[in-house]
Design an enzyme around this catalytic site. Structure first.
Site, PDB file in Angstrom:
ATOM      1  N   ARG A  58     -12.185 -13.278  10.101  1.00 52.58           N
ATOM      2  CA  ARG A  58     -11.816 -11.858  10.891  1.00 52.58           C
ATOM      3  C   ARG A  58     -10.773 -11.966  11.574  1.00 52.58           C
ATOM      4  O   ARG A  58      -9.965 -11.245  11.859  1.00 52.58           O
ATOM      5  CB  ARG A  58     -13.109 -11.208  11.598  1.00 52.58           C
ATOM      6  N   TYR A 111       0.296  11.951   6.867  1.00 52.39           N
ATOM      7  CA  TYR A 111      -0.824  11.549   5.999  1.00 52.39           C
ATOM      8  C   TYR A 111      -2.132  11.980   6.523  1.00 52.39           C
ATOM      9  O   TYR A 111      -2.206  12.102   8.018  1.00 52.39           O
ATOM     10  CB  TYR A 111      -0.831   9.864   5.976  1.00 52.39           C
ATOM     11  N   ASP A 183       5.143   5.431  10.221  1.00 49.99           N
ATOM     12  CA  ASP A 183       4.636   5.202   8.882  1.00 49.99           C
ATOM     13  C   ASP A 183       5.658   4.995   7.730  1.00 49.99           C
ATOM     14  O   ASP A 183       6.314   6.178   7.427  1.00 49.99           O
ATOM     15  CB  ASP A 183       3.543   6.080   8.822  1.00 49.99           C
ATOM     16  N   LYS A 208       0.201   1.010  -1.728  1.00 48.03           N
ATOM     17  CA  LYS A 208       1.220   1.758  -2.410  1.00 48.03           C
ATOM     18  C   LYS A 208       2.401   0.773  -2.998  1.00 48.03           C
ATOM     19  O   LYS A 208       2.091   0.051  -3.879  1.00 48.03           O
ATOM     20  CB  LYS A 208       1.869   2.868  -1.572  1.00 48.03           C
TER      21      LYS A 208
END
Ligand SMILES: *Cc1c(COP(=O)(O)O)cnc(C)c1O
Length: 394
Positions: A58, A111, A183, A208
């Site tokens: 992690r 978004y 972004d 994306k």
């Protein structure tokens, strides 16, 4: 990769690649959750922030770190932090940098996740927010207060493809001592590098264009300031826990090898399709930053290499017209997401932006007949034929 000033195709193929003891040509998947040590001294060495090793996946993982290094090279950043999704990256950046009592300025077209955090989550923690149209620089400056911590924008914005001037917004942010965050999912590093234009933080959904094949979710954050990077990594990644899986990092490293040539081809197809739409009587409006008819065309030309792979149109007949348009494609798919090899078509008012109120949608310019198209890598003649049939259904 040691070659300085390598071109983007070279960086995308070689950047960050691990060389292991077996001579594996590409970075292997390290699925292990933990790493073992010979002594407490060895653990202490691995935890040295100057030269971090690996202790627990992690916190850091070799496959994920290889992805982070390749992304940092492509975004021309000092460092990158990988997340399990674009939304995890957005949440980590906003919540680790803004506290109660502070203030953020955010763009009216964002978004869904980002919009929700600015309109719902931050107010829940007693942080203040002000919405602006970021193409109006005077409005952006007027919105900055004594306690403003961050300006947050997208360009081209989702879903209207509106453009804001990153260089000018970065200047305003610097003048007032505010962090500028972008972004960059729609443009991607192929078209725009916000850090080079003066932004403090760039984040993206790697789901994306970076992935490009529709087979994995991911996100990342890049910055040049090491204190900023460390804050986001410690608080937003290691504590909030939205880490990227090593298997996904592997797929993203693979996707990145063809990233520059894919995004270039997406843009070429998009330009041709946008021109086709402009002359079609059933298309009422075409929004494509690579066409002179787009209000942001001049700024896009300055800060984007191409017009990108996304087109938005408004079809005749509003909601009814849009519903007929999206039903019955042969090649394209009626689906959320973008940046895949496959052409994807979505209807913001009922899909990605359905959580906005009708007033918020109207302010953001999201009409009921608005269709968002992620232009794929199929042959352009086939793509145009599919949309010709769709327009004939209206
Ligand atoms: C998809 C998307 C996101 C969210 O990314 P996920 O990987 O789906 O969490 C954020 N910003 C933009 C502009 C997007 O298109």
């Amino acid at each position: 990769m040691n070659k300085k000033n390598a071109g983007m195709a070279t960086q995308a193929i070689h950047g960050g690649e691990i060389k292991d003891q077996y001579g594996a040509q590409i970075t292997p998947v390290y699925r292990n959750s933990t790493f073992h040590f010979e002594s407490p001294k060895a653990i202490a060495e691995a935890m040295n922030p100057e030269e971090p090793g690996y202790v627990y996946s992690r916190v850091s993982n070799p496959t994920v770190r290889a992805f982070e290094q390749r992304i940092a090279i492509l975004e021309n950043a000092k460092g990158a932090i990988a997340f399990g999704s674009g939304s995890a990256a957005i949440t980590a950046v906003i919540l680790s940098l803004i506290s109660g009592g502070e203030h953020a300025v955010y763009s009216q077209v964002l978004y869904d996740t980002s919009h929700h955090i600015f309109t719902q989550t931050l107010p829940r923690f007693k942080a203040e927010t002000t919405v602006v149209d970021p193409s109006d620089l005077a409005a952006v400056e007027a919105a900055i207060q004594e306690n403003t911590k961050m300006i947050y924008v997208e360009t081209p914005a989702n879903p209207t493809l509106s453009i804001c001037d990153l260089k000018e917004i970065a200047k305003l942010a610097k003048k007032h001592g505010v962090l500028a965050v972008c972004d960059n999912t729609f443009a991607s590093a192929y078209n725009t590098k916000p850090l080079d234009l003066g932004f403090d933080v760039v984040l993206e959904s790697a789901t994306k264009y970076v992935n490009g094949h529709g087979d994995g979710l991911g996100g990342f954050v890049c910055a040049n300031d090491s204190v900023l990077l460390e804050t986001i990594r410690r608080e937003g990644l290691i504590n909030y826990g939205g880490v990227m899986a090593p298997d996904i990092a592997f797929l993203l490293l693979r996707g990145l090898k063809t990233f520059p040539m894919r995004v270039k081809a997406h843009s070429e197809n998009a330009l041709a399709l946008a021109k086709y739409f402009e002359s079609h009587p059933k298309v009422e409006k075409v929004y494509y930053p690579g066409l002179p008819s787009h209000p942001g065309y001049e700024i896009a030309k300055k800060q984007m290499k191409t017009g990108g792979g996304m087109i938005v149109i408004e079809v005749a007949g509003g909601l009814e017209g849009a519903s007929r348009f999206v039903t019955g494609f042969e090649l394209a798919s009626y689906a959320a997401s973008l940046g895949d090899a496959d052409t994807l078509v979505e209807h913001p008012a009922t899909m990605t932006h359905a959580r906005m109120t009708p007033e918020e949608r109207q302010r953001a310019g999201i009409g009921e007949g608005m269709i968002r198209i992620s232009v794929g890598l199929e042959d352009i003649e086939d793509i145009i034929e599919d949309f010709e049939n769709a327009l004939n259904r209206i």
